[in-house]
Design a protein around this motif. Structure first.
Motif, PDB file in Angstrom:
ATOM      1  N   PHE A 851       2.991 -74.164 -91.559  1.00  0.00           N
ATOM      2  CA  PHE A 851       2.883 -75.625 -91.447  1.00  0.00           C
ATOM      3  C   PHE A 851       4.271 -76.205 -91.164  1.00  0.00           C
ATOM      4  CE2 PHE A 851       3.320 -74.427 -95.917  1.00  0.00           C
ATOM      5  CZ  PHE A 851       4.402 -75.179 -96.342  1.00  0.00           C
ATOM      6  N   TYR A 852       4.301 -77.459 -90.676  1.00  0.00           N
ATOM      7  CA  TYR A 852       5.535 -78.226 -90.541  1.00  0.00           C
ATOM      8  C   TYR A 852       5.611 -79.207 -91.703  1.00  0.00           C
ATOM      9  CZ  TYR A 852       5.303 -76.520 -85.704  1.00  0.00           C
ATOM     10  OH  TYR A 852       5.225 -75.722 -84.589  1.00  0.00           O
ATOM     11  N   PHE A 853       6.840 -79.536 -92.160  1.00  0.00           N
ATOM     12  CA  PHE A 853       6.926 -80.501 -93.246  1.00  0.00           C
ATOM     13  C   PHE A 853       8.213 -81.320 -93.175  1.00  0.00           C
ATOM     14  CE2 PHE A 853       8.479 -76.446 -94.684  1.00  0.00           C
ATOM     15  CZ  PHE A 853       9.421 -76.632 -95.686  1.00  0.00           C
ATOM     16  N   LEU A 863      13.626 -81.904 -91.996  1.00  0.00           N
ATOM     17  CA  LEU A 863      12.478 -81.474 -91.210  1.00  0.00           C
ATOM     18  C   LEU A 863      12.502 -79.951 -91.159  1.00  0.00           C
ATOM     19  CD1 LEU A 863      10.077 -82.205 -89.329  1.00  0.00           C
ATOM     20  CD2 LEU A 863      11.718 -82.222 -87.430  1.00  0.00           C
ATOM     21  N   SER A 864      11.399 -79.315 -91.577  1.00  0.00           N
ATOM     22  CA  SER A 864      11.372 -77.850 -91.665  1.00  0.00           C
ATOM     23  C   SER A 864      10.068 -77.313 -91.116  1.00  0.00           C
ATOM     24  CB  SER A 864      11.534 -77.398 -93.128  1.00  0.00           C
ATOM     25  OG  SER A 864      12.729 -77.860 -93.696  1.00  0.00           O
ATOM     26  N   THR A 873      14.910 -74.594 -91.617  1.00  0.00           N
ATOM     27  CA  THR A 873      15.237 -76.003 -91.445  1.00  0.00           C
ATOM     28  C   THR A 873      15.410 -76.303 -89.968  1.00  0.00           C
ATOM     29  OG1 THR A 873      16.318 -76.114 -93.604  1.00  0.00           O
ATOM     30  CG2 THR A 873      16.886 -77.818 -92.010  1.00  0.00           C
ATOM     31  N   VAL A 874      14.644 -77.262 -89.456  1.00  0.00           N
ATOM     32  CA  VAL A 874      14.765 -77.683 -88.061  1.00  0.00           C
ATOM     33  C   VAL A 874      15.948 -78.637 -87.913  1.00  0.00           C
ATOM     34  CG1 VAL A 874      13.624 -78.854 -86.143  1.00  0.00           C
ATOM     35  CG2 VAL A 874      12.312 -77.357 -87.658  1.00  0.00           C
TER      36      VAL A 874
END
Length: 938
Positions: A851-853, A863-864, A873-874
């Motif tokens: 998932f993205y979170f 944003l990860s 970590t994005v």
């Protein structure tokens, strides 16, 4: 790689410190230059090149702010120590005749020495254009240039090699907070240990365009306990928590130091070593090579034990062990957030990157590797070779203008400035006082509390965008605080007696050595936050300022603490400000004890250091309570429960020591003038679910502190700037807005004229909308608990909302909607229960491993992604979340694009191809409240 000796700014990442320092380096006219030559005499005045001083030390003894010390060619044999500080606009400069990175242009003015050779114990110094060498006895020898020959060369010459550090920032045990030191165009050779060391909260210093080589030449040990030549760093920042003989081993948070465009060939240990607690240091565009510490001793070219440090565009090559090592002594220091981008990794024996940290790292992208060892060993850092997202924003914001500084009291300065502009958007502003960074804020105002009366301070502001580009600094403005007014209600020096102090409970309270000490403290059961308590007999009413020194002996644990008590009626009714070493969120802050019930009303930032006196200030101004630690405002809250009472000291269950208690009552009238009404309010529908608002600034007799935007009379955001984004709205709906201004004293302006705006219907449709007004339990009505059970409930928090009530720091995820949803916008209002846990939203949730979170965590918005069970970590940027108000979080997934908004402002973004569809939902890592959920399709 360009090794030009001339300063240059890298287009990809312009560090705020570099710009601010370069803007102020030229010396202010007025300070006479000094001249030094080995052929001179220290009996000379040294003010002319024809009659120079003989030693650098004699020049340092004479130098004042703005002095330039000119070094003539020749050999200097001494260990200079700075004597006084320069200033941000007038540093003390030592300038030699050398230039360039080639040895042929060097060794013209050479400082030879042993032990700590050049000792910098004061701020605002510039060293440029000369050589420092720690191995004079090797002057006639040829140093090898191949890593394979380094160990044999050191072994063969041990009888001639001396121990020592070439430059030591913070050499004195009592030195603290050194800033504004610039080491540029220097040639540093032959450190017995570290070539450059900085410690004791060194902040905002720069090392640039220099050669640093042959570090760690002096052998210690016998290759049994550790590698014989272990201490051989090129640049070493901070203090290891294991070094208990050093003054700040427990919390040396050296930060914002910038090392760039250097050639660092250590032939020893790391080019760059950042210790636990040190953070936000940058290492950019350096040629880093030749780690000689072998794989069996876990050596590396770069070691990051601190957090939120940045490696950008370096060559990291030729290591007998790892290239980059990420590791901390214990979980307490494992905070992650380190970023490494656009680096070139070559020729390592072990993995290029060894990651022993469990906390997520920061931005990792754009790196290249040759093909020898594996890229990563240990915990995942994502894909370090992935292209960096964000489109390569290289344009810095404009410089902030209109900076004003107003002394609002003898101990506080109110700052305000005009907004900078940027091609994408300004993310934050850094405030500098006397050259040192004191705060980073998202708005256009800052209150600098804890200042000294009758003192002049200089301020400037730098703007930074989300890509890390920094503006030039604003013009510097100065302000002088007035003399302290009002009568001294309490003045206790504790030189011989405790005056009016009375022990209420706990251990032994007594005067000892000119201090008021608590010994043999009560431990075990803690009564209402303070098992130990002593108060002064004088009751204090109305506005006042309390100052004192406080110290924890630090003999028990990482949770050593002390408290400052005020508003004291009895043991069941008072305030207390509690400080502890561990900076624990539950015991570190401002507390109210009312009718025997203890409530935390403000959390504090920054912990204490054992064995060190800390300056504490408590200020009551009307209903506003402010607490400062060592001159930095750490907590501010509005609470008028107790308007009078006694003051005193306490501790939870540890020994403590106090001195110089002073309470001054304010005699000036309280600020009762509200700001003017905001004008020019505009509201624009940015999408079917978002409205962007802006307005003109109000004016105030002291200064505007914040603005509150109200939708139909209900506050939707409180900001320090002049814009707000209201998200999570319904399509095709009309909304009415007003805005009010508020000053620091709590005075509120009349509301602005109302404006209305209608959101468009949107090209897509509302997939889900829920305000929980009819909910009786949760999760229910289409919501599913996916990760852990937790303790979800329906609560009333202004309106009905849902809350995760478990504080056990597990991960709790609830989702709704359909697994086939692909491109959508998820928006919800989120209120975090603690800044130390992760709370936010998930999108494209497939299962607990995919998932993205988007979360708020530890002063950042992060944003990860979690893919195949591995979390990366994005992007992470600073953002201070409130624990008492909702923030609107919006997570947008569209194709490969992922965007995260907070309160209508785009904060983080990236791209990923791993997940194409999945459910939206909530992510909780502790207590958090959620409301007004809207999911829309494009």
């Amino acid at each position: 790689m360009n090794l030009s000796p001339h300063p240059r700014l890298h287009s990809r990442r312009v560090f705020p410190l570099l710009l601010s320092l370069l803007a102020v380096l030229p010396a202010v006219a007025g300070a006479a230059p000094l001249y030094v030559s080995p052929s001179g005499s220290d009996s000379n005045a040294g003010t002319s090149s024809s009659a120079p001083l003989k030693t650098i030390q004699a020049a340092l003894d004479k130098a004042t702010a703005g002095t330039t010390i000119h070094l003539a060619p020749g050999i200097y044999r001494e260990r200079p120590v700075t004597k006084r500080a320069g200033t941000a606009t007038a540093p003390i400069t030592l300038k030699g005749p050398e230039t360039g990175k080639d040895r042929a242009g060097r060794y013209k003015a050479v400082l030879y020495g042993t032990s700590r050779i050049f000792n910098i114990d004061h701020s605002h110094y510039v060293l440029e254009g000369f050589t420092i060498d720690g191995q004079e006895k090797l002057a006639g020898k040829t140093f090898p240039t191949r890593l394979a020959e380094a160990r044999a060369f050191k072994d063969a010459n041990q009888g001639l090699i001396s121990d020592g550090r070439l430059i030591y920032i913070g050499s004195a045990e009592t030195s603290r907070d050194i800033t504004g030191v610039v080491i540029r165009d220097m040639f540093l050779n032959g450190g017995g240990g570290e070539c450059i060391r900085m410690r004791n909260n060194a902040d905002g210093n720069e090392i640039a365009h220099s050669v640093i080589q042959w570090c760690g030449m002096y052998g210690k040990g016998d290759d049994v306990e550790r590698y014989k030549y272990h201490n051989g760093e090129g640049v070493y920042i901070g203090t290891s928590p294991k070094s208990t003989d050093q003054p700040m081993y427990a919390n040396d948070s050296s930060a914002y130091n910038h090392i760039h465009d250097n050639t660092i060939h250590t032939y020893g240990s790391e080019c760059f070593n950042v210790k636990e607690n040190a953070h936000n240091n940058t290492f950019a565009r350096n040629d880093c090579r030749y780690n000689d510490e072998p794989l069996e001793w876990l050596g590396s070219l770069i070691e990051l034990r601190g957090h939120a440090n940045v490696l950008d565009s370096n060559v990291i090559a030729d290591s007998r062990s790892y290239a980059l090592k990420l590791k901390s002594d214990s979980g307490a220091y494992d905070k992650g957030g380190n970023s490494f981008t656009h680096n070139t990794f070559r020729a390592a024996t072990g993995a290029f990157i060894r990651n022993d940290n469990s906390a997520p790292q920061g931005t990792v992208c754009g790196n290249t590797f040759d093909s020898s060892p594996p890229a990563v060993q240990g915990n995942s850092v994502g894909n370090p070779t992935a292209p960096c997202s964000g489109g390569g924003d290289t344009t810095p914001p404009t410089a902030p203008s209109g900076l004003s500084a107003t002394a609002v009291s003898s101990s506080a300065v109110a700052l305000s400035w005009n907004a900078s502009t940027d091609n994408v958007g300004v993310a934050s502003y850094s405030v500098f006082r006397d050259g040192a960074r004191v705060a980073t804020v998202s708005g256009l105002t800052y209150r600098d509390s804890g200042r000294a009366p009758s003192t002049t301070y200089a301020y400037r502001v730098v703007a930074t965008d989300a890509a890390g580009n920094a503006s030039a600094p604003s013009p510097t403005v100065s302000v002088t605080t007035p003399a302290q007014t009002g009568s001294a209600l309490i003045s206790e020096s504790f030189d011989s007696s405790a005056g009016g102090m009375t022990a209420v409970r706990g251990g032994t309270w007594a005067v000892s050595g000119g201090r008021y000490d608590l010994s043999s403290p009560a431990a075990g059961t803690v009564e209402m936050g303070n098992g130990n308590l002593a108060v002064h007999g004088t009751a204090v009413s109305g506005d006042f300022t309390l100052t004192t020194l406080a110290r924890s002996p630090g003999t028990s644990s990482a949770w050593d603490d002390f408290s400052i008590v005020f508003g004291y009626t009895d043991t069941a009714n008072h305030y207390f400000a509690s400080f502890n070493e561990g900076n624990d969120a539950n015991t570190h802050g401002l507390f109210r004890v009312q009718a025997g019930t203890m409530t935390q009303i403000a959390d504090f930032t920054g912990g204490i250091t054992p064995g060190v006196d800390h300056a504490i200030q408590v200020e009551r101004s009307g209903a506003t309570l402010r607490v400062s630690l060592d001159g930095v405002l750490v907590g501010e809250v509005t609470d008028s429960t107790f308007t009078s009472g006694k003051v005193g000291y306490g501790s939870r269950n540890d020994a403590a020591s106090f001195d110089d208690l002073r309470v001054v009552a304010a005699t000036t009238s309280a600020d009762t003038t509200p700001p003017t009404t905001p004008t020019g309010l505009t509201a624009t529908a940015a999408s079917s679910t978002e409205v962007e608002l802006s307005w003109n600034a109000s004016s105030d007799n002291v200064g505007v502190a914040s603005y509150t935007v109200l939708r139909a009379g209900t506050p939707v955001c409180t900001v320090t700037g002049l814009t707000c984004g209201d998200t999570g709205l319904s399509p095709a709906t009309t909304y009415s807005y007003t805005v009010q201004a508020r000053d620091a004293a709590g005075n509120v302006s009349p509301a602005s004229s109302a404006v209305s705006v209608t959101t468009p219907g949107g090209t897509g449709s509302a997939l889900l909308s829920e305000n929980f007004e009819s909910a009786t339990s949760f999760p229910s009505a289409g919501w599913t608990n996916n990760s852990g059970n937790g303790s979800w409930a329906v609560v009333t928090d202004g309106t009905r909302a849902v809350q995760q009530q478990s504080a056990t720091s597990a991960t709790y995820i609830v989702t709704a909607g359909q697994a086939t949803w692909s491109n959508y916008t998820l928006s919800a209002r989120v209120k975090v229960g603690s800044t130390g846990v992760r709370n936010g939203l998930v999108a494209r949730f497939v299962d607990n491993n995919n998932f993205y979170f988007l979360v708020l965590h530890n002063g950042n918005v992060v944003l990860s992604k979690k893919v195949s069970g591995s979390t990366t970590t994005v992007q992470s940027v600073p953002f201070t979340a409130s624990t008492s108000a909702f923030h609107t979080l919006t997570l947008v997934v569209s194709g490969t694009s992922i965007q995260g908004y907070v309160d209508g402002q785009l904060r983080v973004q990236g791209a990923d191809t791993a997940l194409t569809a999945g459910k939206p939902g909530f992510y909780a890592n502790g207590v958090a409240t959620y409301d007004d959920v809207v999911v829309t399709s494009p």
